[in-house]
Each structure stands twice: as structure tokens, then as C-alpha cells.
Design a protein around this motif. Structure first.
Motif, PDB file in Angstrom:
ATOM      1  N   VAL A   1       1.937   5.323   7.543  1.00 40.40           N
ATOM      2  CA  VAL A   1       0.492   5.432   6.956  1.00 40.40           C
ATOM      3  C   VAL A   1       0.000   4.275   6.357  1.00 40.40           C
ATOM      4  O   VAL A   1       0.652   3.631   6.869  1.00 40.40           O
ATOM      5  CB  VAL A   1       0.013   6.754   6.071  1.00 40.40           C
ATOM      6  CG1 VAL A   1       0.593   8.371   7.201  1.00 40.40           C
ATOM      7  CG2 VAL A   1       1.650   6.428   5.183  1.00 40.40           C
ATOM      8  N   LYS A   2      -1.536   4.014   6.320  1.00 44.86           N
ATOM      9  CA  LYS A   2      -1.729   2.962   6.044  1.00 44.86           C
ATOM     10  C   LYS A   2      -2.098   3.357   3.873  1.00 44.86           C
ATOM     11  O   LYS A   2      -2.437   4.347   3.990  1.00 44.86           O
ATOM     12  CB  LYS A   2      -3.951   3.139   6.490  1.00 44.86           C
ATOM     13  CG  LYS A   2      -4.097   2.506   8.145  1.00 44.86           C
ATOM     14  CD  LYS A   2      -3.300   1.560   8.008  1.00 44.86           C
ATOM     15  CE  LYS A   2      -3.460   0.928   9.216  1.00 44.86           C
ATOM     16  NZ  LYS A   2      -2.695  -0.702   9.484  1.00 44.86           N
ATOM     17  N   CYS A   3      -1.648   2.077   3.806  1.00 39.67           N
ATOM     18  CA  CYS A   3      -1.168   2.356   2.075  1.00 39.67           C
ATOM     19  C   CYS A   3      -1.317   1.048   1.586  1.00 39.67           C
ATOM     20  O   CYS A   3      -0.502  -0.111   2.133  1.00 39.67           O
ATOM     21  CB  CYS A   3      -0.252   2.704   2.194  1.00 39.67           C
ATOM     22  SG  CYS A   3       0.480   2.960   0.389  1.00 39.67           S
TER      23      CYS A   3
ATOM     24  N   ALA B   1       2.859   1.956   5.726  1.00 40.49           N
ATOM     25  CA  ALA B   1       4.085   2.511   5.112  1.00 40.49           C
ATOM     26  C   ALA B   1       4.813   3.198   5.925  1.00 40.49           C
ATOM     27  O   ALA B   1       4.174   4.194   6.830  1.00 40.49           O
ATOM     28  CB  ALA B   1       3.521   2.634   3.545  1.00 40.49           C
ATOM     29  N   LEU B   2       5.798   3.648   5.562  1.00 43.83           N
ATOM     30  CA  LEU B   2       6.066   4.850   5.882  1.00 43.83           C
ATOM     31  C   LEU B   2       6.560   6.469   5.554  1.00 43.83           C
ATOM     32  O   LEU B   2       6.642   6.254   3.872  1.00 43.83           O
ATOM     33  CB  LEU B   2       7.884   4.523   6.551  1.00 43.83           C
ATOM     34  CG  LEU B   2       9.013   6.077   7.494  1.00 43.83           C
ATOM     35  CD1 LEU B   2       7.732   5.785   8.491  1.00 43.83           C
ATOM     36  CD2 LEU B   2      10.071   5.735   7.132  1.00 43.83           C
TER      37      LEU B   2
ATOM     38  N   LEU C   1       6.925   5.635   1.637  1.00 40.91           N
ATOM     39  CA  LEU C   1       5.917   7.027   0.866  1.00 40.91           C
ATOM     40  C   LEU C   1       7.219   8.972   1.228  1.00 40.91           C
ATOM     41  O   LEU C   1       7.144   9.480   2.180  1.00 40.91           O
ATOM     42  CB  LEU C   1       4.642   7.715   1.215  1.00 40.91           C
ATOM     43  CG  LEU C   1       3.792   6.293   0.794  1.00 40.91           C
ATOM     44  CD1 LEU C   1       2.661   6.192   1.814  1.00 40.91           C
ATOM     45  CD2 LEU C   1       4.160   5.825  -0.200  1.00 40.91           C
ATOM     46  N   THR C   2       7.005   9.734  -0.227  1.00 36.31           N
ATOM     47  CA  THR C   2       7.667  11.003  -0.374  1.00 36.31           C
ATOM     48  C   THR C   2       6.426  11.860  -1.453  1.00 36.31           C
ATOM     49  O   THR C   2       5.324  10.984  -1.620  1.00 36.31           O
ATOM     50  CB  THR C   2       9.184  10.447   0.074  1.00 36.31           C
ATOM     51  OG1 THR C   2       9.277  10.639  -2.255  1.00 36.31           O
ATOM     52  CG2 THR C   2       9.994  10.345   0.497  1.00 36.31           C
TER      53      THR C   2
END
Length: 534
Positions: free
Chosen positions: A30-32, A37-38, A120-121
Motif C-alpha cells: 500500500v502507499k503510505c 508499505a506492507l 502496517l497492521t
């Protein structure tokens, strides 16, 4: 001005672990914050923990099994050590069928996670990991070993084997790495911290210190061990955490030399000395010999000038540790050995033709008479009934004895086995069933023997001098059974099992089991004989 180089106190080489992919789902890029980012789904963490603890209950690392097989093939090993090593391998083969776990103590669940700064979670990582391992303990034939304090003195089994110890740390990158451990009580109890000073940092003093404390480990925690010694530490907590990770094999790729900046490193020379010190104890792989340890780790840490902590710990022969990771390619778990039977090639089936048969289905006086004719160190094959009682059952019986002066007849009429099972699989007489540490019952035994009870006891490990004296004074015996062969004992040696007292204690209830050809060694006898001083 250039940016300072990043500093790592525990620098390790790139990970060379062989992994298996659990799933390629539950992750996405994803874009972050202007970059990639994962993103990791909650369900992915649940699945990863479930896979890890399911594997740890039944499988071992191939490198560990290779070292155990090397003991079988080593001409320097004692006959007892070769027998124990062969039993560990047969136990692994039975556990590898995925029904009976490696050890009856399926351990407290421990997780260390290193979360990359671009992972990211949903923020509920501990909840997800705990949920995954909860399902394993609930659905598989494992044991609930954890107790919760209800007051200062009152406790109750949690019935879930939770809570788990979950430590999550920040790291760099877009990957999530894990250490998974299922840690039994026996090996945990051998972990020790010593607050020393710079005076210890002399060659002869350090060797003498290690010789004293390695011998003090004894054999109760199911050797052969991976033994870890950590010298130094910025705090006692750092020292002990390093002991835990080193004994689990997670710090093997540390550098082998120190730096003035202060880093952790392994010292190969002192690892060799440590292995030699362990060999010279003569304790061996449980019943005498040279292989108290199969590996040694010696790690040096920076320290405060006014402190010199030293930590010592072991991983037992149920070496239940593995790595995990989450990357853009999916969820991965360290590849454990799924065909442990291949390490049994050329090893006899496990029969004990030279052992002395002992019939337990007769009056205790006759059994005592026959044991009295045997020298310490004799291997016996036990067949017949045993009473099984461990910590909490002993505490209740002791309380009853102190209040009323009475003891249950079953404590007087049968040998007492300090042991306990995991859950019983459908269609089997027992779940994985193995001995617990005998020393925890040492405080009760002299008085019980004086009252005519517990004249013959079985468990694992060496015992205190007062037990040796009680056996001599009251005509008693202590027999050692193999620690680390719980699946083997359940499948090949237990014919029947029934609860006869304290059913509310679950796995700690008093049981009557019937065994066939259960191997054991005569450790202490009625004449003051002691295998470990022989």
C-alpha cells in the motif's frame, strides 16, 4: 556533516534459515507517507501463530536431530546415553505423526516480534498472535499448564494455556520477523542470574565458576541441553533475555569478536571450554556419560563498570523453537523436520534385552526386596500398576497428612510416579506422558517414607542429599525414567490410565496407570547408593 552509522547492539548476519510458506494471502503493498508499505491483515497474524505453535508441539529442527543421532553413533558415548538418544529420536518419530506431542509439558507460549517501520497492521498484533496459539492448545492434544493467581496464595488453572508472553519490538524495513518458543517448566527452572563483579574476569576464576554452576544444573531439565552462558549485560533483564534467545538458537549468527563501541558477540573458544566443562561433570545425557550438552553458546555483552551479571540457561531436548516472518511474498515459518524417522536408520527398535524385568503387580514388600538385590545404575523394565501424583496432588496429600496423620493407601501400596499427561487422543490409553522434576517433591519425601509411603518413586533428574539419606534410612528407592520421551511412553508403554483422586485438578489429578516394559534406571537405593557418584 554525514549522518552517524546506525548502531546495533546485537548485529547478526543475514538470515539463512530455511522457511516454508504458509500462505501468500493476508499481505499487500500500500502507499503510505509518500512510499510503499506492507499491510498485514489481522487474520494473517492469527494463522502464522497457529502454524508456528502447531509445528512446535510435534516437530524439531533437523540440525538438532542430527546432533542427537551423532550421540548414538559416537563410540565415546555411554550405553545409557545411546539408549536415551535413541529414545529421543523414536519419540520424535512418534510425535511427527501429529497426534501425540513431543512432551507432556507443551510449554508456555512465548513470542518475540520485530516489526519493520513500514509494516502496517490494525494495532491488535498481540491479540491476533494470542488468538492463533489459543486455537492450537484448544484443538490439539496439548496440555494446559498455566495457573492464574486469585490471591497471594490461591491459584487456578486458566484452562487455556494463556496468557502468552508476547514481546513486540520496532525494527527497520517492511518485513515482520518472529521468534516462537514453547518453553517447558523444567528447563525454565534451570535459568539463573548471578550478580558478580570484575573479579570474576580472570581465566581460572571464570572456569571454576562455570564448573560449579554447570554441575549444579543437574539432569532434571531433560538433557542433552543447548547450554547458554551470557557474561555481562547493560541490565540484569538484558542478560536474562539474551540467555533465553541464545539457548533457543536465535543468536547463532552474532559476530565472533567484540568492538570498542560495545556489541554482543559469541566466543568460540569459551564455547569449547563450556562444552568440555559440561562433559567433565560425568552427568551425561541423564544417566551418566559425557553428553550433558549437545551445543554450548557463550555470549559476551557490554556491562556497567560496577556490575557484572552472568546468566545461565538451557533448552531441553524438546527443543521447541522456530522463526517466522511476514514479507511481501506471504507468511513463512521455519522448516522443521517432518520426517524424523529418517534419523532412526540402523538404530535397534528400542528393546531392552539386558534390562531386569520388575513385576509391579504384587505387594510392595516384594518389589522392594527385588530392587534391593540390584546395583545402582541397573536398567529395569517395569510392568504393572503405578500411582501418578505430582506437585498439587502432593501438596493436598501433605496437608491431609499434617492435619489427620493419615495417608491414602495408594501411596503405601504402589510405586509413585511424579508425572502427568497431555490430553488423551481418541482411542488411546493416554496422551503424551512423561516424568516431572523429582526435586520438587523432595520436601515431602523423608516424612512420607517414615510413614510407610512412597517407598519407591519414579521421575526425572537428580535429587537432594536428604532424599538419598531417606532412601537409606527407610529402605526406599528412586528410579529415573527418560525425560523427553513422552509420546514414546504413551504409545508403547501405557496400557491403561484412570483418575483415582482429585479429579478437579485436571492434569494434576492422581492417576493409576498400568505400564508394560517401561524402562527406568535405579538411581538411589536402600544402601545409600547414588548413580551420579558411582
Amino acid at each position: 556533516m554525514s549522518a552517524p552509522k546506525p548502531f546495533k547492539l546485537f548485529p547478526q548476519r543475514p538470515d539463512r534459515t530455511r522457511y516454508r510458506r504458509v500462505s501468500d494471502r493476508f499481505v499487500r503493498r500500500v502507499k503510505c507517507s509518500g512510499g510503499e508499505a506492507l499491510a498485514v491483515d489481522h487474520a494473517g497474524l492469527v494463522l502464522l501463530a497457529a502454524e508456528a505453535f502447531s509445528d512446535l508441539a510435534f516437530y524439531l529442527r533437523p540440525a538438532f536431530l542430527k546432533r542427537i543421532r551423532a550421540i548414538v553413533d559416537d563410540p565415546r558415548a555411554s550405553d545409557n546415553e545411546r539408549f536415551v538418544a535413541g529414545a529421543i529420536l523414536r519419540n520424535a518419530a512418534i510425535a511427527g505423526e501429529g497426534v501425540l506431542p513431543l512432551c507432556q509439558d507443551t510449554g508456555s507460549a512465548q513470542v518475540v516480534g520485530f516489526k519493520g517501520h513500514r509494516v502496517l497492521t490494525d494495532g491488535r498484533d498481540e491479540e491476533a498472535l494470542t488468538s492463533g496459539l489459543r486455537d492450537v492448545y484448544r484443538k490439539r492434544n496439548l496440555r494446559y499448564s498455566l495457573v492464574a493467581p486469585l490471591s497471594v496464595f490461591e491459584e487456578a488453572n486458566t484452562g487455556t494455556n494463556l496468557p502468552a508472553q508476547v514481546d513486540l519490538l520496532a525494527s527497520e524495513g517492511e518485513e515482520y520477523h518472529f521468534y516462537f518458543m514453547a518453553k517447558g517448566g523444567g528447563s525454565s527452572n534451570k535459568t539463573a542470574l548471578f550478580q558478580e563483579s570484575k573479579a570474576l574476569l580472570e581465566e581460572k576464576k571464570l572456569e571454576a565458576f562455570l564448573a560449579e554452576h554447570v554441575r549444579a544444573l543437574g539432569v532434571a531439565a531433560c538433557p542433552p541441553y543447548r547450554l547458554a552462558v551470557v557474561l555481562g549485560g547493560l541490565s540484569p533483564e538484558m542478560t536474562m533475555k539474551t540467555v533465553k534467545l541464545a539457548s533457543a538458537g536465535f543468536l547463532d549468527s552474532l559476530p565472533t569478536r567484540g568492538k570498542k563501541s560495545g556489541i554482543a558477540f559469541r566466543d568460540a573458544e569459551w564455547e569449547g571450554r563450556l562444552a568440555k566443562i559440561a562433559e567433565e561433570t560425568g552427568l551425561g545425557a541423564q544417566f551418566g556419560g559425557r553428553f550433558l550438552v549437545h551445543e554450548a553458546r557463550f555470549i559476551r555483552l557490554p556491562r556497567h563498570a560496577g556490575s557484572c551479571p552472568v546468566g545461565i540457561g538451557v533448552s531441553c531436548n524438546a527443543d521447541r523453537n522456530c522463526r517466522g516472518k511476514i514479507t511481501a511474498e506471504g507468511l513463512f515459518i521455519e522448516q522443521l523436520e517432518k520426517d524424523p524417522g529418517r534419523f532412526l536408520e540402523g538404530i535397534p527398535s528400542g528393546s531392552t534385552p539386558g534390562a531386569t524385568a520388575v513385576d509391579l503387580d504384587r505387594p510392595i514388600a516384594e518389589i522392594l526386596r527385588d530392587l534391593s538385590a540390584l546395583p545402582v545404575g541397573t536398567m529395569v523394565r517395569l510392568s504393572g500398576p503405578l500411582v501418578v501424583a505430582r506437585d498439587i496432588a502432593h501438596a493436598r496429600i501433605w496437608k491431609m497428612f499434617k492435619e489427620t496423620g493419615r495417608l491414602p493407601d495408594y501411596f503405601k501400596n504402589h510405586p509413585v510416579y511424579y508425572a502427568g499427561p497431555a490430553k488423551t487422543p481418541r482411542g488411546m490409553a493416554s496422551g503424551s506422558f512423561g516424568p516431572t522434576t523429582a526435586q520438587r517433591m523432595d520436601g515431602y519425601l523423608p516424612a512420607l517414607m517414615a510413614a510407610g509411603a512412597s517407598k519407591i518413586t519414579l521421575a526425572k533428574g537428580n535429587r537432594s542429599p536428604k532424599v538419598v539419606e531417606a532412601c537409606r534410612e527407610h529402605g526406599g528407592f528412586f528410579l529415573g525414567t527418560i525425560g523427553g520421551a513422552a509420546a514414546l511412553i504413551a504409545k508403547e508403554h501405557i496400557i491403561r490410565s484412570e483418575v483415582i483422586d482429585f479429579a478437579d485438578l485436571g492434569m494434576e489429578a492422581v492417576r493409576r496407570i498400568v505400564v508394560k516394559d517401561l524402562p527406568a534406571f535405579l538411581i538411589y537405593d536402600d544402601k545409600g547408593g547414588d548413580l551420579y557418584k558411582k
